[in-house]
Design an enzyme around this catalytic site. Sequence first.
Site, PDB file in Angstrom:
ATOM      1  N   HIS A 285       0.740  -1.226  -0.122  1.00  0.00           N
ATOM      2  CA  HIS A 285       0.147   0.026  -0.091  1.00  0.00           C
ATOM      3  C   HIS A 285       0.808   1.341  -0.007  1.00  0.00           C
ATOM      4  O   HIS A 285       2.023   1.252   0.315  1.00  0.00           O
ATOM      5  CB  HIS A 285      -0.945   0.010   1.123  1.00  0.00           C
TER       6      HIS A 285
ATOM      7  N   ARG B  69       4.907   6.095  14.986  1.00  0.00           N
ATOM      8  CA  ARG B  69       5.036   6.589  13.456  1.00  0.00           C
ATOM      9  C   ARG B  69       4.524   8.062  13.369  1.00  0.00           C
ATOM     10  O   ARG B  69       3.534   8.307  13.909  1.00  0.00           O
ATOM     11  CB  ARG B  69       4.262   5.793  12.561  1.00  0.00           C
TER      12      ARG B  69
ATOM     13  N   HIS C 246       4.473   0.105   0.041  1.00  0.00           N
ATOM     14  CA  HIS C 246       5.169  -0.688   1.338  1.00  0.00           C
ATOM     15  C   HIS C 246       4.411  -1.825   1.666  1.00  0.00           C
ATOM     16  O   HIS C 246       3.221  -1.567   1.657  1.00  0.00           O
ATOM     17  CB  HIS C 246       5.871   0.147   2.376  1.00  0.00           C
TER      18      HIS C 246
HETATM   19  O1  AKG Z   1       4.958  -1.504  10.912  1.00  0.00           O
HETATM   20  C1  AKG Z   1       5.466  -1.369   9.634  1.00  0.00           C
HETATM   21  O2  AKG Z   1       6.624  -1.645   9.534  1.00  0.00           O
HETATM   22  C2  AKG Z   1       5.082  -0.361   8.814  1.00  0.00           C
HETATM   23  C3  AKG Z   1       3.363  -0.429   9.005  1.00  0.00           C
HETATM   24  C4  AKG Z   1       2.939   0.756   7.934  1.00  0.00           C
HETATM   25  O3  AKG Z   1       2.456   0.199   6.834  1.00  0.00           O
HETATM   26  C5  AKG Z   1       2.744   2.245   8.262  1.00  0.00           C
HETATM   27  O4  AKG Z   1       3.174   2.442   9.293  1.00  0.00           O
HETATM   28  O5  AKG Z   1       2.299   2.996   7.373  1.00  0.00           O
HETATM   29 FE   FE2 Z   2       1.737   2.015   5.802  1.00  0.00          FE
END
Ligand code: AKG
Ligand code: FE2
Length: 305
Positions: A107, A273, A257
């Site tokens: 995505h 994040r 990703h």
């Molecule tokens: O947990 C992760 O490594 C990434 C998860 C994800 O797709 C995001 O935080 O956008």
């Molecule tokens: Fe993501």
Amino acid sequence: MSTITVTPLGFAAGAQVTGIDLSKPLSELQQRQINKAWLEHIVLVFPGQELTPAQQIAFTGSFGTLDQHGSQAPTTLHPEHREILVLSNKVVNGKKSGTYNSGRNWHTDLSYTTRPAKGAVIHCKEKPPVGGDTMWANLYLALETLSPTIRKLLDGLEAVHDVTLVQGIELRAPEVVAEMKKRTPPVVHPVVRTHPETGRKSLLVNQRIRRFVGMSDEESQSLLAMLNTHATSPEFVYRHRWSLGDVVMWDNRCSCHVALGDFDQTKPRVMFRCSLEGEVESGRLTNDIGGTDRQTMLQAVAAVS
Ligand SMILES: O=C(O)CCC(=O)C(=O)O
Ligand SMILES: [Fe+2]
């Protein structure tokens, strides 16, 4: 003043950046150097960082406007800093976190909204002993390596992005899912998009696309499968193995990703994040998510012949 060192980690994407402590405010020079490396390598890895939420927010804010996470369920946000989405598989008070299986299919963040994210910055806080890797694909290369005939077909083509295609969404807490659906009805985006800073075109396809506008479901599914397989070929992918303290920053305007579930789910994996708001509204809402299937088209032909 010392400058950063940028060392490529992959051919298609990924570079390690050392010689910098992200807990300190960035100088103008450092900001420019990081931005240049970001545009070139798409995914930057800053190893061995130790950031408080406020420091992570300050660092991310040097590259754009912080997303206040209006499209996410409030329970998934840091209790004191709504700019931080907590990606965690921990069970709290007998409840799984709303993000315990986030990002499990390919995505581009927030492509299911009219304003996909500019980028994001993740800080690794806890990790399982092995696995839990994240992969990114370079969508410039994905577009540039398609044949001229397919590129002609894609020029002007639009796709419907749908939050209900988030992998495993039905396994999350029903109230979290209901909230996501309410906040984000399906949207249409062009399949080819232009990066606002580099001016380079890339392929906006991923596994959260329901269909292409103006195509039957069968046509959409075949074309989508071909494009997704192509875009996520190993040649275009950087795979990151996390270490505690890693800060990873990615450009969401030219990549997709996936967070792999390849780890022991009883072991904690926790990431903080921050996300950057997209610079432009590139999508529009749509009510029309139903396509035309082949059977309906056959009946329509039969009716007039
Ligand atoms: O947990 C992760 O490594 C990434 C998860 C994800 O797709 C995001 O935080 O956008
Ligand atoms: Fe993501």
